[in-house]
Design an enzyme around this catalytic site. Sequence first.
Site, mmCIF file in Angstrom:
data_model
loop_
_atom_site.group_PDB
_atom_site.id
_atom_site.type_symbol
_atom_site.label_atom_id
_atom_site.label_comp_id
_atom_site.label_asym_id
_atom_site.label_seq_id
_atom_site.Cartn_x
_atom_site.Cartn_y
_atom_site.Cartn_z
ATOM 1 N N CYS A 72 0.812 -1.219 0.000
ATOM 2 C CA CYS A 72 0.000 0.000 0.000
ATOM 3 C C CYS A 72 0.848 1.272 0.000
ATOM 4 O O CYS A 72 1.693 1.456 0.871
ATOM 5 C CB CYS A 72 -0.887 -0.031 1.253
ATOM 6 S SG CYS A 72 -1.606 1.546 1.685
ATOM 7 N N TRP A 105 -7.760 -6.874 6.162
ATOM 8 C CA TRP A 105 -6.339 -7.214 6.167
ATOM 9 C C TRP A 105 -6.080 -8.280 7.218
ATOM 10 O O TRP A 105 -6.564 -8.191 8.337
ATOM 11 C CB TRP A 105 -5.502 -5.970 6.447
ATOM 12 C CG TRP A 105 -5.619 -4.939 5.382
ATOM 13 C CD1 TRP A 105 -6.406 -3.828 5.385
ATOM 14 C CD2 TRP A 105 -4.931 -4.935 4.135
ATOM 15 N NE1 TRP A 105 -6.246 -3.131 4.221
ATOM 16 C CE2 TRP A 105 -5.343 -3.786 3.436
ATOM 17 C CE3 TRP A 105 -3.992 -5.789 3.536
ATOM 18 C CZ2 TRP A 105 -4.854 -3.470 2.165
ATOM 19 C CZ3 TRP A 105 -3.509 -5.475 2.279
ATOM 20 C CH2 TRP A 105 -3.939 -4.322 1.604
ATOM 21 N N VAL A 138 -11.905 -1.192 6.310
ATOM 22 C CA VAL A 138 -10.761 -1.395 7.204
ATOM 23 C C VAL A 138 -9.502 -1.058 6.417
ATOM 24 O O VAL A 138 -9.186 -1.729 5.437
ATOM 25 C CB VAL A 138 -10.716 -2.846 7.714
ATOM 26 C CG1 VAL A 138 -9.487 -3.075 8.574
ATOM 27 C CG2 VAL A 138 -11.990 -3.168 8.481
ATOM 28 N N VAL A 140 -5.329 0.481 5.965
ATOM 29 C CA VAL A 140 -3.974 0.651 6.457
ATOM 30 C C VAL A 140 -3.400 1.916 5.808
ATOM 31 O O VAL A 140 -3.810 2.265 4.705
ATOM 32 C CB VAL A 140 -3.086 -0.567 6.110
ATOM 33 C CG1 VAL A 140 -3.470 -1.761 6.945
ATOM 34 C CG2 VAL A 140 -3.133 -0.919 4.630
ATOM 35 N N TYR A 203 -5.370 6.073 -8.953
ATOM 36 C CA TYR A 203 -6.556 5.303 -8.573
ATOM 37 C C TYR A 203 -7.782 5.761 -9.357
ATOM 38 O O TYR A 203 -8.622 4.951 -9.754
ATOM 39 C CB TYR A 203 -6.808 5.419 -7.071
ATOM 40 C CG TYR A 203 -5.891 4.560 -6.244
ATOM 41 C CD1 TYR A 203 -6.264 3.280 -5.863
ATOM 42 C CD2 TYR A 203 -4.634 5.023 -5.853
ATOM 43 C CE1 TYR A 203 -5.426 2.485 -5.105
ATOM 44 C CE2 TYR A 203 -3.784 4.237 -5.100
ATOM 45 C CZ TYR A 203 -4.179 2.964 -4.738
ATOM 46 O OH TYR A 203 -3.327 2.180 -3.996
#
Length: 361
Positions: A72, A105, A138, A140, A203
Amino acid sequence: MSDTGTDSDSHTGTGSGTETTRGSAGSDGNTSYGHKPFKRSRSHFADRITADGRDGWPVEAGRYRLVVSRACPWASRALVSRRLLGLEDALSLAVTDPIQDDRSWRFTLDPDGRDPVLGIRYLSEAYDAREQDYPGGVSVPAIVDVPSGKLVTNDYQQITLDLATEWTALHRPGAPDLYPEPLRAEIDEVMDGIYQDINNGVYKAGFASTQEDYAKAYTALFARLDQVSARLADRRYLVGDTITEADIRLFTTLVRFDAVYHGHFKCNRNKLTEDPVLWAYVRDLYQTPGFGDTVDFDHIKRHYYQVHTGINPTGIVPLGPDLSGWTTPHHREQLGGRPFGDGTPPGPVREDERVTPIDQV
């Protein structure tokens, strides 16, 4: 900073890249990538860990755990900052499997599939400990309070700024100033354009659901890359003569460009290797301690090509590109600049945090 600072990586319906919306074990929201409009949602958990503890979370060595995916780009910012500032002993690290499922994750890289410190199988468990039945994605990076097991923050834009400015008592001797106060206005301005058109732009292009949306994102992306390339033609770093937060944020997108964004996200006007300035700039950073030693191309490639099944339904991971060029001379030192300012490079990477070597990808 602009209000983009509270955005979190999400893709309407399932999340994108760094975020997953939880479902049943058998469901697969990954097929929605590229079939729904791209939208970046705002971080839900935006508490800050500060020197004075004003949000209830004081800076404290050993209290918190940073959860990342090496795939990421948003989490990679925190990895680079943590290394440069020497916070490895103060802020422990949990690395997730690059292939997440709809339950979020997961810690399948660890023995028994549990994080050895938090004792959880899925990052979503820390979210639930903070807010039961939290319906959102969720994401990160995330910082978790170890004693309570609760998520503290997933505000990736603010996390790195606070590591640089609020965690100073725990910085290593010789740590660089990544967000120098006299340059903050310029850093914020540069970072805002990079965020809108490059960090987020890849993106927008990759998950576009219409030709019009794709073309708009593609055009803005390469216009900004051309602008940044011109800015870096006669200066080693984006702002001032040392590495700052702005360089970290640009690096984590550029380092992924040829490996995933050029083909997988259709950002293919040209490769990064075909822009002499940007290619030299990103190699300079990659070869600087604290940058390349946090990058895992194996995790990056497997995540993008195997998780985004709506874009790449076969799940085939390309064998290329050739990564050997990352260690070739860049000659950017001829432009002057002092990477760490009055400070020093970080020490060797901890044995338990080493990444997959380029020649093994």
